[in-house]
Design a protein around this motif. Sequence first.
Motif, PDB file in Angstrom:
ATOM      1  N   ASP A  29       0.672  -1.224  -0.004  1.00 39.76           N
ATOM      2  CA  ASP A  29      -0.063  -0.137  -0.183  1.00 39.76           C
ATOM      3  C   ASP A  29       0.848   1.384   0.079  1.00 39.76           C
ATOM      4  O   ASP A  29       0.502   2.340  -0.695  1.00 39.76           O
ATOM      5  CB  ASP A  29      -1.002   0.093   1.294  1.00 39.76           C
ATOM      6  N   ASP A  30       1.871   1.368   0.839  1.00 43.38           N
ATOM      7  CA  ASP A  30       2.905   2.350   0.768  1.00 43.38           C
ATOM      8  C   ASP A  30       3.280   2.469  -0.761  1.00 43.38           C
ATOM      9  O   ASP A  30       3.483   3.812  -0.960  1.00 43.38           O
ATOM     10  CB  ASP A  30       4.212   2.075   1.820  1.00 43.38           C
ATOM     11  N   ILE A  31       3.756   1.437  -1.441  1.00 44.21           N
ATOM     12  CA  ILE A  31       4.332   1.720  -2.765  1.00 44.21           C
ATOM     13  C   ILE A  31       3.271   2.322  -3.521  1.00 44.21           C
ATOM     14  O   ILE A  31       3.721   2.938  -4.290  1.00 44.21           O
ATOM     15  CB  ILE A  31       4.775   0.286  -2.929  1.00 44.21           C
ATOM     16  N   ARG A  32       2.139   1.920  -3.464  1.00 50.10           N
ATOM     17  CA  ARG A  32       1.118   2.539  -4.472  1.00 50.10           C
ATOM     18  C   ARG A  32       0.719   3.827  -4.190  1.00 50.10           C
ATOM     19  O   ARG A  32       0.662   4.609  -4.658  1.00 50.10           O
ATOM     20  CB  ARG A  32      -0.261   1.608  -4.447  1.00 50.10           C
ATOM     21  N   ARG A  33       0.878   4.403  -3.102  1.00 49.58           N
ATOM     22  CA  ARG A  33       0.511   5.594  -2.418  1.00 49.58           C
ATOM     23  C   ARG A  33       1.610   6.403  -2.860  1.00 49.58           C
ATOM     24  O   ARG A  33       1.754   7.539  -3.464  1.00 49.58           O
ATOM     25  CB  ARG A  33       0.252   5.721  -1.030  1.00 49.58           C
ATOM     26  N   LEU A  34       3.031   6.203  -2.856  1.00 56.16           N
ATOM     27  CA  LEU A  34       3.989   6.942  -3.158  1.00 56.16           C
ATOM     28  C   LEU A  34       4.215   6.948  -4.720  1.00 56.16           C
ATOM     29  O   LEU A  34       4.600   7.966  -5.057  1.00 56.16           O
ATOM     30  CB  LEU A  34       5.521   6.349  -2.557  1.00 56.16           C
ATOM     31  N   SER A  35       3.862   5.718  -5.338  1.00 57.18           N
ATOM     32  CA  SER A  35       4.057   5.848  -6.775  1.00 57.18           C
ATOM     33  C   SER A  35       2.817   6.640  -7.470  1.00 57.18           C
ATOM     34  O   SER A  35       3.147   7.416  -8.384  1.00 57.18           O
ATOM     35  CB  SER A  35       3.591   4.308  -7.338  1.00 57.18           C
ATOM     36  N   LYS A  36       1.658   6.958  -6.751  1.00 60.90           N
ATOM     37  CA  LYS A  36       0.653   8.100  -7.319  1.00 60.90           C
ATOM     38  C   LYS A  36       1.229   9.178  -7.117  1.00 60.90           C
ATOM     39  O   LYS A  36       0.894  10.143  -7.882  1.00 60.90           O
ATOM     40  CB  LYS A  36      -0.527   7.341  -6.528  1.00 60.90           C
ATOM     41  N   LYS A  37       1.717   9.418  -5.868  1.00 57.53           N
ATOM     42  CA  LYS A  37       2.351  10.760  -5.422  1.00 57.53           C
ATOM     43  C   LYS A  37       3.549  11.153  -6.545  1.00 57.53           C
ATOM     44  O   LYS A  37       3.420  12.541  -6.953  1.00 57.53           O
ATOM     45  CB  LYS A  37       2.786  10.643  -4.267  1.00 57.53           C
ATOM     46  N   LEU A  38       4.196  10.228  -7.299  1.00 61.13           N
ATOM     47  CA  LEU A  38       5.273  10.583  -7.964  1.00 61.13           C
ATOM     48  C   LEU A  38       4.700  10.484  -9.476  1.00 61.13           C
ATOM     49  O   LEU A  38       5.646  10.593 -10.380  1.00 61.13           O
ATOM     50  CB  LEU A  38       6.525   9.442  -7.879  1.00 61.13           C
TER      51      LEU A  38
ATOM     52  N   LEU B 213       3.291   8.150 -11.355  1.00 64.49           N
ATOM     53  CA  LEU B 213       3.794   6.955 -11.979  1.00 64.49           C
ATOM     54  C   LEU B 213       2.593   6.162 -12.455  1.00 64.49           C
ATOM     55  O   LEU B 213       1.557   5.857 -11.593  1.00 64.49           O
ATOM     56  CB  LEU B 213       4.639   5.851 -11.171  1.00 64.49           C
ATOM     57  N   LYS B 214       2.646   6.095 -13.906  1.00 64.61           N
ATOM     58  CA  LYS B 214       1.249   5.703 -14.554  1.00 64.61           C
ATOM     59  C   LYS B 214       0.664   4.554 -13.853  1.00 64.61           C
ATOM     60  O   LYS B 214      -0.379   4.115 -13.859  1.00 64.61           O
ATOM     61  CB  LYS B 214       1.487   5.639 -16.048  1.00 64.61           C
ATOM     62  N   GLY B 215       1.707   3.574 -13.820  1.00 61.34           N
ATOM     63  CA  GLY B 215       1.049   2.263 -13.061  1.00 61.34           C
ATOM     64  C   GLY B 215       0.746   1.958 -11.625  1.00 61.34           C
ATOM     65  O   GLY B 215       1.144   0.768 -11.221  1.00 61.34           O
ATOM     66  N   TRP B 216       0.682   2.966 -10.948  1.00 59.60           N
ATOM     67  CA  TRP B 216       0.536   3.011  -9.475  1.00 59.60           C
ATOM     68  C   TRP B 216      -0.291   1.790  -9.144  1.00 59.60           C
ATOM     69  O   TRP B 216      -0.315   1.315  -8.055  1.00 59.60           O
ATOM     70  CB  TRP B 216       0.297   4.324  -9.010  1.00 59.60           C
ATOM     71  N   ASN B 217      -1.339   1.799  -9.843  1.00 62.02           N
ATOM     72  CA  ASN B 217      -2.567   0.959  -9.484  1.00 62.02           C
ATOM     73  C   ASN B 217      -2.581  -0.284 -10.324  1.00 62.02           C
ATOM     74  O   ASN B 217      -3.335  -0.910 -10.300  1.00 62.02           O
ATOM     75  CB  ASN B 217      -3.895   1.652  -9.637  1.00 62.02           C
ATOM     76  N   LYS B 218      -1.356  -0.420 -10.850  1.00 60.82           N
ATOM     77  CA  LYS B 218      -1.340  -1.918 -11.568  1.00 60.82           C
ATOM     78  C   LYS B 218      -1.459  -3.205 -10.845  1.00 60.82           C
ATOM     79  O   LYS B 218      -0.882  -3.120  -9.771  1.00 60.82           O
ATOM     80  CB  LYS B 218       0.019  -1.789 -12.573  1.00 60.82           C
ATOM     81  N   PRO B 219      -2.125  -4.135 -11.336  1.00 58.04           N
ATOM     82  CA  PRO B 219      -2.611  -5.352 -10.608  1.00 58.04           C
ATOM     83  C   PRO B 219      -1.160  -6.116 -10.493  1.00 58.04           C
ATOM     84  O   PRO B 219      -0.265  -5.834 -11.043  1.00 58.04           O
ATOM     85  CB  PRO B 219      -3.346  -6.277 -11.339  1.00 58.04           C
ATOM     86  N   SER B 220      -0.955  -6.903  -9.147  1.00 59.36           N
ATOM     87  CA  SER B 220       0.263  -7.585  -8.949  1.00 59.36           C
ATOM     88  C   SER B 220       0.464  -8.755 -10.114  1.00 59.36           C
ATOM     89  O   SER B 220      -0.802  -9.373 -10.245  1.00 59.36           O
ATOM     90  CB  SER B 220       0.259  -8.028  -7.601  1.00 59.36           C
ATOM     91  N   PHE B 221       1.612  -8.956 -10.404  1.00 60.81           N
ATOM     92  CA  PHE B 221       1.750 -10.397 -11.354  1.00 60.81           C
ATOM     93  C   PHE B 221       2.781 -11.156 -10.553  1.00 60.81           C
ATOM     94  O   PHE B 221       3.547 -10.721  -9.699  1.00 60.81           O
ATOM     95  CB  PHE B 221       2.078  -9.773 -12.660  1.00 60.81           C
ATOM     96  N   ALA B 222       2.821 -12.270 -11.219  1.00 59.72           N
ATOM     97  CA  ALA B 222       4.062 -13.156 -10.495  1.00 59.72           C
ATOM     98  C   ALA B 222       4.388 -14.236 -11.972  1.00 59.72           C
ATOM     99  O   ALA B 222       3.727 -14.092 -12.907  1.00 59.72           O
ATOM    100  CB  ALA B 222       3.305 -13.922  -9.581  1.00 59.72           C
TER     101      ALA B 222
END
Length: 271
Positions: A156-165, A167-176
């Motif tokens: 969640d921290d990563i998504r929030r900081l990515s959105k702040k910066l 970054l287009k893919g901040w809400n991109k689903p997780s892949f494996a």
Amino acid sequence: MNNQLKEKYNKLREFFIQAGNVALAFSGGVDSTLLLKVASIVLGKNVTAYIVRSALLSDREYKEALDFCIKNNFQYKVIDYDCFSLAELRENKKDRCYFCKKNMFGQIKKFAFEAGINCICEGSNTDDTKDYRPGMKAIEELKIQSPLKDCGFSKDDIRRLSKKLKLKGWNKPSFACLASRIPYGQEINEKKLNIVEKAENLLFKAGLTQVRVRLCDLVSVRIEVYIEEIPLILKKRQELISELKALGLKHISLDLEGFRSGSMNDFIVNR
């Protein structure tokens, strides 16, 4: 940005300042994208993204990772990895990920050292410690740095900081990696991974945002999607059945529990 997230961000920036020059394993996912962005803010051209191209990574994800580096003018290097040369991966025992990560990151480390880079990083976060992830042991043994995890970043921290910066893919689903779709104990081969990749591509094309096609055997699959997207898959049911059967699949099941990251680990006894 709240104070707690700001503190983690500052710690991450300080990590890169101290590192000076960094090689970064880059998959194009949310975690490694944030890591690459912050590293580039701090270090400029003193960061190189290493993209590992193999049968374990779908062509869609590989192209997204490559395009991101090119569009942002980031330094990158593509490493071709023959995953099927590794017997432990083909045999697919429950510690498969350990051997695969050890081999893959060993190659990244070799190329980084040849380029004069001593600090190699990857994108694990604190949430990754809550699931069965034998690959983490290999990363620790190779002394690969996990700055997001070490600085206390959750997903969640990563998504929030990515959105702040921005970054287009901040809400991109997780892949494996595609190997995670094959039950432990069943052989992993190119044919199986191709079926999984093609099946998932069909479902993404239908408008689904998160998909896992779990291959029970060569003709049977169990599909996981977000609970809220089950109506969409049912709406396009006949079309999808036809397309999936054209891949040679005969038994197609929809998991009513929905998408769960690492659901194959539910079957591991005595981890």
